[in-house]
Design a protein around this motif. Structure first.
Motif, PDB file in Angstrom:
ATOM      1  N   THR A 102       0.837  -1.201   0.000  1.00  0.00           N
ATOM      2  CA  THR A 102       0.000   0.000   0.000  1.00  0.00           C
ATOM      3  C   THR A 102       0.871   1.250   0.000  1.00  0.00           C
ATOM      4  OG1 THR A 102      -1.781  -1.150   1.179  1.00  0.00           O
ATOM      5  CG2 THR A 102      -1.786   1.259   1.275  1.00  0.00           C
ATOM      6  N   ARG A 103       1.952   1.216   0.775  1.00  0.00           N
ATOM      7  CA  ARG A 103       2.859   2.365   0.820  1.00  0.00           C
ATOM      8  C   ARG A 103       3.651   2.505  -0.479  1.00  0.00           C
ATOM      9  NH1 ARG A 103       6.304   1.201   5.723  1.00  0.00           N
ATOM     10  NH2 ARG A 103       5.062  -0.615   6.231  1.00  0.00           N
ATOM     11  N   ALA A 104       4.052   1.367  -1.057  1.00  0.00           N
ATOM     12  CA  ALA A 104       4.765   1.416  -2.333  1.00  0.00           C
ATOM     13  C   ALA A 104       3.872   1.966  -3.437  1.00  0.00           C
ATOM     14  CB  ALA A 104       5.265   0.024  -2.705  1.00  0.00           C
ATOM     15  N   ILE A 105       2.592   1.608  -3.405  1.00  0.00           N
ATOM     16  CA  ILE A 105       1.636   2.120  -4.393  1.00  0.00           C
ATOM     17  C   ILE A 105       1.464   3.630  -4.239  1.00  0.00           C
ATOM     18  CG2 ILE A 105      -0.796   2.106  -5.048  1.00  0.00           C
ATOM     19  CD1 ILE A 105      -0.741  -0.949  -4.439  1.00  0.00           C
ATOM     20  N   ALA A 106       1.384   4.091  -2.995  1.00  0.00           N
ATOM     21  CA  ALA A 106       1.281   5.534  -2.767  1.00  0.00           C
ATOM     22  C   ALA A 106       2.501   6.262  -3.339  1.00  0.00           C
ATOM     23  CB  ALA A 106       1.148   5.821  -1.269  1.00  0.00           C
ATOM     24  N   ALA A 107       3.683   5.662  -3.177  1.00  0.00           N
ATOM     25  CA  ALA A 107       4.905   6.258  -3.735  1.00  0.00           C
ATOM     26  C   ALA A 107       4.865   6.245  -5.255  1.00  0.00           C
ATOM     27  CB  ALA A 107       6.131   5.505  -3.222  1.00  0.00           C
ATOM     28  N   ALA A 108       4.381   5.144  -5.831  1.00  0.00           N
ATOM     29  CA  ALA A 108       4.285   5.054  -7.289  1.00  0.00           C
ATOM     30  C   ALA A 108       3.359   6.130  -7.835  1.00  0.00           C
ATOM     31  CB  ALA A 108       3.795   3.666  -7.698  1.00  0.00           C
ATOM     32  N   HIS A 109       2.215   6.311  -7.196  1.00  0.00           N
ATOM     33  CA  HIS A 109       1.284   7.332  -7.647  1.00  0.00           C
ATOM     34  C   HIS A 109       1.878   8.734  -7.497  1.00  0.00           C
ATOM     35  CE1 HIS A 109      -2.444   4.514  -7.005  1.00  0.00           C
ATOM     36  NE2 HIS A 109      -1.806   4.274  -8.133  1.00  0.00           N
ATOM     37  N   ARG A 110       2.564   8.989  -6.398  1.00  0.00           N
ATOM     38  CA  ARG A 110       3.141  10.312  -6.193  1.00  0.00           C
ATOM     39  C   ARG A 110       4.240  10.607  -7.200  1.00  0.00           C
ATOM     40  NH1 ARG A 110       4.150  14.481  -6.633  1.00  0.00           N
ATOM     41  NH2 ARG A 110       4.646  16.188  -5.204  1.00  0.00           N
ATOM     42  N   LEU A 111       5.007   9.576  -7.581  1.00  0.00           N
ATOM     43  CA  LEU A 111       6.154   9.774  -8.474  1.00  0.00           C
ATOM     44  C   LEU A 111       5.822   9.492  -9.932  1.00  0.00           C
ATOM     45  CD1 LEU A 111       8.949   8.219  -6.234  1.00  0.00           C
ATOM     46  CD2 LEU A 111       8.365  10.642  -6.512  1.00  0.00           C
ATOM     47  N   GLY A 112       4.579   9.117 -10.207  1.00  0.00           N
ATOM     48  CA  GLY A 112       4.150   8.951 -11.586  1.00  0.00           C
ATOM     49  C   GLY A 112       4.632   7.695 -12.271  1.00  0.00           C
ATOM     50  N   SER A 113       4.757   6.608 -11.510  1.00  0.00           N
ATOM     51  CA  SER A 113       5.190   5.336 -12.095  1.00  0.00           C
ATOM     52  C   SER A 113       4.068   4.315 -12.049  1.00  0.00           C
ATOM     53  CB  SER A 113       6.406   4.791 -11.335  1.00  0.00           C
ATOM     54  OG  SER A 113       6.773   3.515 -11.856  1.00  0.00           O
ATOM     55  N   GLY A 114       3.998   3.469 -13.083  1.00  0.00           N
ATOM     56  CA  GLY A 114       2.998   2.414 -13.112  1.00  0.00           C
ATOM     57  C   GLY A 114       3.534   1.053 -12.744  1.00  0.00           C
ATOM     58  N   PHE A 115       4.848   0.952 -12.481  1.00  0.00           N
ATOM     59  CA  PHE A 115       5.491  -0.326 -12.179  1.00  0.00           C
ATOM     60  C   PHE A 115       6.019  -0.349 -10.746  1.00  0.00           C
ATOM     61  CE2 PHE A 115       6.640  -0.767 -16.899  1.00  0.00           C
ATOM     62  CZ  PHE A 115       5.688  -1.748 -17.128  1.00  0.00           C
ATOM     63  N   ILE A 116       5.862  -1.509 -10.077  1.00  0.00           N
ATOM     64  CA  ILE A 116       6.444  -1.730  -8.754  1.00  0.00           C
ATOM     65  C   ILE A 116       7.107  -3.103  -8.757  1.00  0.00           C
ATOM     66  CG2 ILE A 116       6.021  -2.023  -6.283  1.00  0.00           C
ATOM     67  CD1 ILE A 116       3.585  -0.211  -6.578  1.00  0.00           C
TER      68      ILE A 116
END
Length: 292
Positions: A102-116
């Motif tokens: 959940t935290r990694a997804i929040a970071a992805a959304h904030r930084l504009g990335s679709g991959f984790i």
């Protein structure tokens, strides 16, 4: 080492382009330095694993905002969030990694990335890999379901000693979960380190249908030592040539691991990272692939 492939070059009109990226914290803890070195190598994207010595899943909102600002000011995109999800013992509760994702997804959304990037779990000493399969798949399905709901794609890395460290078990994870939001991050060096003698010959055709992201490093079969692309036994040139011929048009992310390897990743420093980047570009130039 001597490469066996003799690739032909595309014409200028048909020359494919791949997007160059790299693990910024392999360069320095400071994102400003990370971005500067990557840009000097011709990259306009970065893979974020940590910043200022703090892992991406532990960065608070203010730090994420600060990081986003630094990257935006330098026109750097984020190719992937290099999370540590799944790089833990499978005995931990399912909720443990779901919460971290959940935290990694929040970071992805904030930084504009679709991959984790994620992993498929370690096991304790003396625990057989076969015995953890059901627990691994339960956790991977939960992670994929969260990714689907959040609009991100998880990239499974074939890390040494996780369940999915061999080609057959990578395929088992991907096919058993059966989600378009769980794909393959290919790492030739990791395959070499678990005894896959010829990664391209043994794994490429099997995993290509699920291939979504290229991590760039090589390794020596005799010692497991990580080497720049093309300087080990990972059949990197063969893999790159096949990707070119298959029409791959995605990210190629440098993860050199040339001066240190640890539980959470590795380090190279600016000089060694630059050497790895130039080695990779030598190979892509040889096969007529443009890096941008």
């Amino acid at each position: 080492m001597t490469q066996t492939t003799r690739p032909t070059r595309p014409t200028q009109a048909t020359r494919p382009t791949w997007t160059l990226s790299g693990f910024g914290d392999e360069i320095d803890q400071d994102p400003v330095v990370q971005a500067a070195v990557l840009q000097a190598l011709g990259a306009h994207h970065i893979e974020v694993r940590s910043a200022w010595g703090v892992n991406i899943v532990d960065l608070d909102e203010d730090s994420l905002d600060r990081l986003a600002g630094i990257l935006s000011e330098r026109s750097m995109g984020v190719s992937a969030i290099a999370s540590p999800i799944g790089k833990v013992d499978v005995s931990l509760p399912v909720e443990h990694e779901v919460e971290r994702l959940t935290r990694a997804i929040a970071a992805a959304h904030r930084l504009g990335s679709g991959f984790i990037r994620i992993f498929s779990f370690y096991r304790g000493d003396g625990v057989s890999v076969e015995s953890i399969r059901d627990d691994v798949l339960q956790r991977m399905r939960a992670l994929a379901a969260l990714a689907e709901a959040s609009g991100v794609v998880l990239l499974h890395e074939n890390e040494k000693d996780v369940y999915g460290d061999t080609p057959e078990r990578v395929l088992d994870v991907i096919e058993s979960v059966g989600s378009d939001h769980l794909r393959v991050a290919w790492d030739s060096a990791n395959f070499v380190q678990v005894g896959v003698g010829r990664p391209f010959d043994d794994a490429y055709a099997m995993l290509r249908p699920h291939f979504a992201y290229l991590q760039v490093k090589d390794a020596l079969s005799a010692s497991g030592e990580v080497r720049p692309a093309g300087e080990g036994d990972g059949q990197v040139l063969e893999t790159l040539t096949a990707l070119r011929d298959d029409g791959y048009a995605g990210f190629a992310s440098l993860e050199p691991h040339l001066t240190d390897v640890n539980a959470l990743g590795g380090f190279s420093g600016p000089e060694a990272f630059g050497r790895a980047g130039r080695a990779f570009r030598t190979l892509t130039d040889q096969i007529g692939v443009r890096l941008a």
